[in-house]
Motif scaffolding. Structure first.
Motif, mmCIF file in Angstrom:
data_model
loop_
_atom_site.group_PDB
_atom_site.id
_atom_site.type_symbol
_atom_site.label_atom_id
_atom_site.label_comp_id
_atom_site.label_asym_id
_atom_site.label_seq_id
_atom_site.Cartn_x
_atom_site.Cartn_y
_atom_site.Cartn_z
ATOM 1 N N VAL A 70 60.036 -36.131 -5.219
ATOM 2 C CA VAL A 70 59.237 -36.093 -4.933
ATOM 3 C C VAL A 70 58.948 -35.238 -4.210
ATOM 4 O O VAL A 70 57.605 -34.530 -3.656
ATOM 5 N N ASP A 124 53.964 -39.763 5.565
ATOM 6 C CA ASP A 124 54.162 -39.414 3.854
ATOM 7 C C ASP A 124 55.903 -38.611 4.152
ATOM 8 O O ASP A 124 55.796 -38.147 2.332
ATOM 9 N N SER A 125 56.719 -38.949 4.623
ATOM 10 C CA SER A 125 57.875 -38.246 5.151
ATOM 11 C C SER A 125 58.583 -39.174 3.590
ATOM 12 O O SER A 125 58.607 -40.882 4.045
ATOM 13 N N ILE A 126 60.176 -39.113 3.444
ATOM 14 C CA ILE A 126 60.524 -39.768 3.151
ATOM 15 C C ILE A 126 62.170 -39.527 3.828
ATOM 16 O O ILE A 126 62.835 -37.919 3.760
ATOM 17 N N PRO A 134 58.443 -32.370 -2.423
ATOM 18 C CA PRO A 134 58.430 -31.472 -0.998
ATOM 19 C C PRO A 134 57.695 -30.320 -0.367
ATOM 20 O O PRO A 134 58.013 -28.833 -1.307
ATOM 21 N N LYS A 177 54.246 -38.529 -4.257
ATOM 22 C CA LYS A 177 55.150 -37.127 -4.252
ATOM 23 C C LYS A 177 54.549 -37.553 -2.635
ATOM 24 O O LYS A 177 54.006 -38.452 -1.545
ATOM 25 N N HIS A 178 55.960 -36.676 -1.692
ATOM 26 C CA HIS A 178 55.666 -36.705 -0.736
ATOM 27 C C HIS A 178 56.723 -34.744 0.383
ATOM 28 O O HIS A 178 57.095 -34.522 -0.084
ATOM 29 N N ASN A 179 55.041 -34.956 0.709
ATOM 30 C CA ASN A 179 55.494 -33.664 1.605
ATOM 31 C C ASN A 179 56.670 -33.421 2.767
ATOM 32 O O ASN A 179 57.232 -32.681 2.708
ATOM 33 N N ASN A 238 60.135 -45.474 4.396
ATOM 34 C CA ASN A 238 60.741 -44.856 3.555
ATOM 35 C C ASN A 238 62.203 -44.297 3.604
ATOM 36 O O ASN A 238 62.265 -43.121 3.332
ATOM 37 N N TYR A 284 55.235 -37.627 10.261
ATOM 38 C CA TYR A 284 54.388 -37.341 9.167
ATOM 39 C C TYR A 284 54.910 -38.687 8.357
ATOM 40 O O TYR A 284 56.045 -38.838 7.450
#
Length: 493
Positions: free
Chosen positions: A213, A111-113, A215, A79-81, A131, A109
């Motif tokens: 994801v 953990d972003s994609i 988000p 998962k990515h927020n 990412n 961020y």
């Protein structure tokens, strides 16, 4: 182009709400209709100059798409927020290419994609974006799906075309009469029919990504791009908030940011982050007031300060022309004529092409190519350093760069012909002055003995902090709701 007749007619026929098998054909292509009608009304050049490629170059570009798909199109697991759809037209910055709209916020961020669509079947590299996932594999699947239907199911495709023609024929006839132009609907029909099948594949593929994801928020640039619109539609169904980051002059003549009052558009993002309140007042964005946020432009905030500090003025007076494809032919000739009038020991002209003009500019602007004027025809030269080294800027049409130049207190002149209201208003506000010819411009430059510094209201300060604060508020609000169930989703592509 006054959009009022256009908006009233599409509202009268209920085109925004209408669909064919779930496909909101008009919403996805209304900007194409408006642009083609505007081109009929305007005798200027094209909005974009597309590259001409040999068969070998076309084949090489397609092989490049396969390479990008194989190497850079797989989603990281988990998962990515924050999910970001960036601007594919990256610019050179130091030792890599960056997306000036999203790279800074993506770095905040971890953990972003980031999803990046191809730019004329290529991507700018090297990059530092973490990412980063290219959507070339989706493009390949989409085109294969379209070709299969186009060549193997011709009768069904013809049926969709007839249905679309029946739906848009009367409204477009009425729009044509309102603007006193002759408009052949075949061009937009071609795009809508293709779009119908493109939509089917991309909706499926982007749906998989969202389920994988999951988000808490989606950030995007150019919200009227078909990928963004599909993601907005999917996100609304999954209760995921979507935010568009302003990237250009979203004024009262830009149809993508103007709708009939009260219109609800599922394909439009749920929030709009503007450069400042000025831009929000210029458009009829189909969102409630509390979804419109004054944020600023993080790239401008940071890079303008850096450019001012490190750039020395090597010439007493540098004049920078900010060109665009639509007015490039006329503006390039004015630059060439002005170059013959000025005292070259005191004045120096730099001609900054729009990225949409890089292709074949020497063929299109023959006088400019032979003039000896320095022409910037790539993304590796920093625009802000050019501004910092300049005293005057020459703009026109609808260039956002002209507003960026005001941050450097440049004396500003606007080519009257074809100037959009947002740009023309600079002259009405006393910030800039109109000119109609090279001689006219020359006299204005000679008569302007000193610059007048004015506080800009076009860019809100502390942009990155503003953006982070609003993003966190939206995510925190979303986290109180029940997330989508993604336990059975397939993250592999």
């Amino acid at each position: 182009m006054d959009l009022e007749p256009f908006l009233k007619i599409e509202h009268k026929y209920g085109l925004i709400q209408d669909k064919i098998n779930g496909f909101a054909y008009w919403t996805y292509f209304r900007h194409v209709v408006e642009r083609e009608i505007m081109n009929k009304l305007d005798s200027g050049g094209a909005l974009y100059v597309y590259p001409i490629r040999s068969k070998w170059q076309q084949a090489k570009a397609r092989l490049g798409t396969v390479k990008y798909a194989l190497l850079f199109s797989r989603l990281p697991r988990g998962k990515h927020n924050v999910l970001i759809l960036n601007a594919e037209r990256r610019v050179w910055s130091g030792d890599c290419y960056e997306c000036i709209y999203t790279d800074r916020i993506a770095a905040e961020y971890p953990d972003s994609i980031v999803l990046e669509r191809p730019y004329f079947q290529k991507h700018f590299r090297p990059v530092k974006t973490e990412n980063l996932v290219y959507t070339d594999l989706i493009e390949i699947k989409t085109m294969l799906h379209w070709y299969c239907w186009q060549f193997l199911h011709k009768e069904q495709v013809a049926g969709i075309r007839k249905t679309l023609r029946d739906k848009i024929c009367k409204p477009i006839e009425e729009i044509s009469r309102a603007y006193h132009v002759e408009y052949n609907i075949e061009s937009v029909l071609d795009k809508m029919v293709c779009g119908y099948y493109v939509y089917q594949t991309k909706r499926k593929e982007f749906g998989k990504i969202l389920d994988c994801v999951n988000p808490h928020i989606i950030l995007e640039v150019v919200g009227y791009n078909i990928d963004c619109m599909i993601v907005n539609e999917l996100a609304a169904e999954r209760h995921i908030p979507t935010v568009e980051l302003q990237h250009g002059a979203a004024g009262k003549t830009h149809v993508a940011y103007n709708y009939y009052p009260g219109t609800q558009v599922k394909q439009f993002p749920q929030y709009f982050f503007a450069f400042s309140g000025y831009w929000l007042s210029m458009a009829r964005i189909p969102l409630p007031q509390d979804r419109l946020k004054e944020i600023g432009f993080p790239h401008l905030c940071e890079r303008a300060k850096e450019a001012k500090k490190k750039t020395d003025k090597r010439y007493p007076y540098q004049i920078i022309f900010i060109s665009q494809p639509k007015i490039g032919e006329m503006m390039s000739e004015i630059a060439t004529e002005l170059n013959e009038l000025i005292d070259e020991s005191q004045y120096r002209i730099v001609y900054k092409l729009h990225p949409g003009e890089y292709e074949r500019w020497k063929e299109r602007y023959v006088k400019l190519a032979a003039s000896g004027i320095e022409v910037i025809d790539n993304n590796k030269v920093d625009l802000y350093e050019l501004f910092a080294a300049s005293t005057y800027q020459i703009g026109g049409y609808g260039s956002t760069a002209t507003f960026e130049g005001l941050e450097f207190n440049l004396r500003t002149y606007i080519m009257r012909e074809g100037a959009y209201p947002a740009v023309a208003e600079l002259c009405e506000m006393g910030i800039a002055k109109f000119f109609d010819s090279a001689q006219d411009l020359y006299q204005l430059i000679l008569s302007d003995a000193s610059a007048t510094e004015q506080k800009s209201n076009f860019w809100k300060e502390n942009a990155l902090e503003n953006m982070k604060r609003e993003i966190d508020l939206i995510m925190n609000d979303r986290s109180t709701t029940t997330p989508c169930d993604v336990s059975n989703s397939d993250c592999s592509r």
